[in-house]
Design a protein around this motif. Sequence first.
Motif, PDB file in Angstrom:
ATOM      1  N   ALA A  82      -3.457  -6.293  -8.589  1.00 22.01           N
ATOM      2  CA  ALA A  82      -3.025  -4.899  -8.647  1.00 22.01           C
ATOM      3  C   ALA A  82      -3.382  -4.166  -7.353  1.00 22.01           C
ATOM      4  O   ALA A  82      -2.579  -3.380  -6.833  1.00 22.01           O
ATOM      5  N   ALA A  83      -4.587  -4.423  -6.853  1.00 31.85           N
ATOM      6  CA  ALA A  83      -5.039  -3.757  -5.617  1.00 31.85           C
ATOM      7  C   ALA A  83      -4.145  -4.122  -4.433  1.00 31.85           C
ATOM      8  O   ALA A  83      -3.744  -3.249  -3.649  1.00 31.85           O
ATOM      9  N   MET A  84      -3.825  -5.393  -4.306  1.00 31.54           N
ATOM     10  CA  MET A  84      -2.970  -5.825  -3.205  1.00 31.54           C
ATOM     11  C   MET A  84      -1.558  -5.252  -3.343  1.00 31.54           C
ATOM     12  O   MET A  84      -0.958  -4.788  -2.366  1.00 31.54           O
ATOM     13  N   LEU A  85      -1.031  -5.285  -4.567  1.00 36.29           N
ATOM     14  CA  LEU A  85       0.336  -4.814  -4.795  1.00 36.29           C
ATOM     15  C   LEU A  85       0.463  -3.323  -4.488  1.00 36.29           C
ATOM     16  O   LEU A  85       1.384  -2.901  -3.766  1.00 36.29           O
ATOM     17  N   VAL A  86      -0.480  -2.529  -4.997  1.00 35.52           N
ATOM     18  CA  VAL A  86      -0.414  -1.077  -4.813  1.00 35.52           C
ATOM     19  C   VAL A  86      -0.605  -0.701  -3.346  1.00 35.52           C
ATOM     20  O   VAL A  86       0.158   0.091  -2.788  1.00 35.52           O
ATOM     21  N   THR A  87      -1.650  -1.273  -2.719  1.00 35.95           N
ATOM     22  CA  THR A  87      -1.932  -0.885  -1.325  1.00 35.95           C
ATOM     23  C   THR A  87      -0.853  -1.382  -0.367  1.00 35.95           C
ATOM     24  O   THR A  87      -0.579  -0.729   0.641  1.00 35.95           O
ATOM     25  N   TRP A  88      -0.257  -2.512  -0.670  1.00 35.90           N
ATOM     26  CA  TRP A  88       0.768  -3.051   0.234  1.00 35.90           C
ATOM     27  C   TRP A  88       2.089  -2.305   0.113  1.00 35.90           C
ATOM     28  O   TRP A  88       2.786  -2.075   1.104  1.00 35.90           O
ATOM     29  N   LEU A  89       2.431  -1.898  -1.109  1.00 35.80           N
ATOM     30  CA  LEU A  89       3.710  -1.236  -1.318  1.00 35.80           C
ATOM     31  C   LEU A  89       3.648   0.281  -1.104  1.00 35.80           C
ATOM     32  O   LEU A  89       4.603   0.887  -0.622  1.00 35.80           O
ATOM     33  N   ALA A  90       2.531   0.898  -1.476  1.00 37.59           N
ATOM     34  CA  ALA A  90       2.455   2.361  -1.462  1.00 37.59           C
ATOM     35  C   ALA A  90       1.761   2.936  -0.233  1.00 37.59           C
ATOM     36  O   ALA A  90       1.956   4.113   0.081  1.00 37.59           O
ATOM     37  N   LEU A  91       0.952   2.125   0.466  1.00 38.74           N
ATOM     38  CA  LEU A  91       0.158   2.649   1.578  1.00 38.74           C
ATOM     39  C   LEU A  91       0.471   1.900   2.864  1.00 38.74           C
ATOM     40  O   LEU A  91       0.921   0.749   2.835  1.00 38.74           O
ATOM     41  N   LYS A  92       0.195   2.565   3.973  1.00 37.74           N
ATOM     42  CA  LYS A  92       0.452   1.941   5.271  1.00 37.74           C
ATOM     43  C   LYS A  92      -0.666   2.273   6.256  1.00 37.74           C
ATOM     44  O   LYS A  92      -1.374   3.273   6.104  1.00 37.74           O
ATOM     45  N   GLY A  93      -0.805   1.427   7.279  1.00 34.09           N
ATOM     46  CA  GLY A  93      -1.696   1.697   8.392  1.00 34.09           C
ATOM     47  C   GLY A  93      -3.136   1.944   8.000  1.00 34.09           C
ATOM     48  O   GLY A  93      -3.715   1.238   7.157  1.00 34.09           O
TER      49      GLY A  93
END
Length: 241
Positions: A111-122
């Motif tokens: 879940a952590a990888m999915l959320v941070t990769w799709l919703a957050l950048k840089g």
Amino acid sequence: METLSFYIGVIGNLISVLMFLAPVYTFSRIIKNRSTEEFSSLPYVCTFLNCFLWTYYGIIKPGAYLVSTINGFGILVEIIYLSLFLTYATANKRVNTAIWIGILDVGFPAAAMLVTWLALKGDVRINAIGFLSAGLNIIMYASPLAAMKTVVTTKSVEYMPFWLSFFFFLNGGVWLFYSWLEQDYFLGVPNGMGFLLGTVQLVLYCIYTKPAKKEDKSLSSALLVEEGREHEPLNSSDTTT
């Protein structure tokens, strides 16, 4: 300063390797006795999750390869420990451990990888993973608290492995220094907590190993006295008859 931080990071990696390998004695005992006895799987479940997120953090943050490499090694080691624990645990412990693994070591990282990769950048993504990793690092260092409670209630350090506590203390201190050099507060806060908790665990060893030694010494003395009595000559009234 950059050169110093690199060397401190290398030293931290070496100490981390020793910390990850510290439970080897515990698991050799588990294999020998074919039982996990009163040992808890929670420290290893939490350590796996911690290593996974720090590896992710080290991969996405530029220049943090020392963090990713050592935690990648930690992932492999914890997989071995958890596999052995599941093999030799009782049915009830095996079910509980499997549930914790499913929630903390599979579901949460995914879940952590999915959320941070799709919703957050840089930098926002890096900071979010750093925040999660720091929080879970504190949980990893605090996971032996249950063992510390057992030590206090039983007045025995049997189920709190010394070397794991020692390397928690040492590892926390070195990575705290490294984080100060790098100005990385995500590393600094949890490792500062690890340093303090490791210190508390070592203090418990100093308190509760001494009475055990005295007890063993008293027991040995009692056995020697008893053995001496067995070999005492009969009293004078018996020998004259």
